[in-house]
Design an enzyme around this catalytic site. Structure first.
Site, PDB file in Angstrom:
ATOM      1  N   CYS A 135      -0.387  -7.060   1.857  1.00 37.03           N
ATOM      2  CA  CYS A 135       0.712  -6.105   1.748  1.00 37.03           C
ATOM      3  C   CYS A 135       1.462  -6.357   0.452  1.00 37.03           C
ATOM      4  CB  CYS A 135       1.646  -6.258   2.946  1.00 37.03           C
ATOM      5  SG  CYS A 135       3.063  -5.130   2.937  1.00 37.03           S
ATOM      6  N   HIS A 178      -1.812   1.018   8.535  1.00 36.06           N
ATOM      7  CA  HIS A 178      -0.947   0.017   7.892  1.00 36.06           C
ATOM      8  C   HIS A 178       0.296   0.680   7.303  1.00 36.06           C
ATOM      9  CE1 HIS A 178      -0.403  -3.719   5.303  1.00 36.06           C
ATOM     10  NE2 HIS A 178       0.370  -2.839   4.679  1.00 36.06           N
ATOM     11  N   GLU A 179       0.095   1.784   6.574  1.00 34.79           N
ATOM     12  CA  GLU A 179       1.232   2.451   5.927  1.00 34.79           C
ATOM     13  C   GLU A 179       2.157   3.108   6.953  1.00 34.79           C
ATOM     14  OE1 GLU A 179       1.746   1.656   2.983  1.00 34.79           O
ATOM     15  OE2 GLU A 179      -0.257   0.836   2.644  1.00 34.79           O
ATOM     16  N   HIS A 182       4.635   0.738   8.403  1.00 37.85           N
ATOM     17  CA  HIS A 182       5.827   0.516   7.580  1.00 37.85           C
ATOM     18  C   HIS A 182       6.949   1.494   7.947  1.00 37.85           C
ATOM     19  CE1 HIS A 182       4.929  -2.630   4.738  1.00 37.85           C
ATOM     20  NE2 HIS A 182       3.777  -2.087   4.393  1.00 37.85           N
TER      21      HIS A 182
END
Length: 232
Positions: A135, A178-179, A182
């Site tokens: 990351c 993953h994004e 966030h």
């Protein structure tokens, strides 16, 4: 999210005006744990430390930041914006070394993605742990074994305000998950056993200190700007 061959270095710290790249928010910054809000393509966004910009301008600068940091994805909270937006790319897999020089990431791009208000829907619930994750907000730390759905569909809004949908599998599906994490205040380390995070304790403390230093500089710059305006 970092590219598999990434060796990220922080962008130079410079505030004011319209940036070429954004400074990265690092592990320990409270914004990385906030749930982001929805936005529209017509919004004006204010990245702390810089002039207000259109969503398209922010997306372009996010892509530039991502390339400079040798990443494969970047979410708005990672640049200090609590909005549901991320950028990502697909790279060609056949990178060739040229006399020991790294191939510029831009030259390897197959497709760029800018997603507003993405919603990930799992198509194949089978978990995949075969890819390493890192990351940009946790530089230098990489781990195998992060469980992600193998195949997903992402419904989102594009930069023209139009609804879109895309299906992705394997590594690209991992990037999108993953994004999107966030945007919900989650980091990839959250998906791993606590003892793995403990193994990185020393590095995480170092990154947290860098985050505190950055936030202190941003606060001082903001105070100076307010002082200037009050004395105009």
């Amino acid at each position: 999210m970092t590219a598999p061959d990434s060796s990220s270095a922080p962008a130079p710290l410079a505030f004011g005006g319209k940036p070429r790249v954004y400074p990265m928010r690092l592990y320990g910054d409270p914004i990385l744990r906030r749930k982001a809000r929805n936005l529209t393509a017509a919004d004006t966004l204010h990245v702390p430390g810089f002039e207000p910009q259109t969503v398209r301008e922010v997306a372009d600068t996010m892509l530039e930041t991502m390339f400079e940091e040798r990443g494969v994805g970047l979410a708005a909270p990672q640049i200090g914006l609590p909005v549901r937006m991320f950028v990502a790319v697909e790279y060609a897999d056949d990178e060739e070394e040229n006399e020991g020089q790294e191939t510029p990431l831009r030259s390897r791009v197959l497709r760029e993605y800018v997603m507003l208000n993405p919603v990930v829907k799992v198509i194949n619930k089978k978990k995949d742990k075969s890819y390493q994750e890192g990351c940009l907000s946790i530089p230098g730390i990489y781990e195998d074994g992060v469980p992600r759905a193998r195949q997903v569909r992402v419904d989102y809004t594009d930069l023209d305000g139009q609804p879109r949908s895309i299906e992705a599998e394997d590594y690209l599906a991992r990037v999108f998950q993953h994004e999107t994490d966030h945007l919900d205040g989650k980091l990839f380390l959250d998906h791993l056993p606590a003892d793995i995070t403990e193994d990185h304790r020393k590095d995480l403390l170092r990154i947290q200190q860098a985050s505190k230093n950055f936030l202190a500089q941003l606060s001082e710059w903001d105070k100076a700007q307010r002082h200037l305006k009050e004395n105009l």
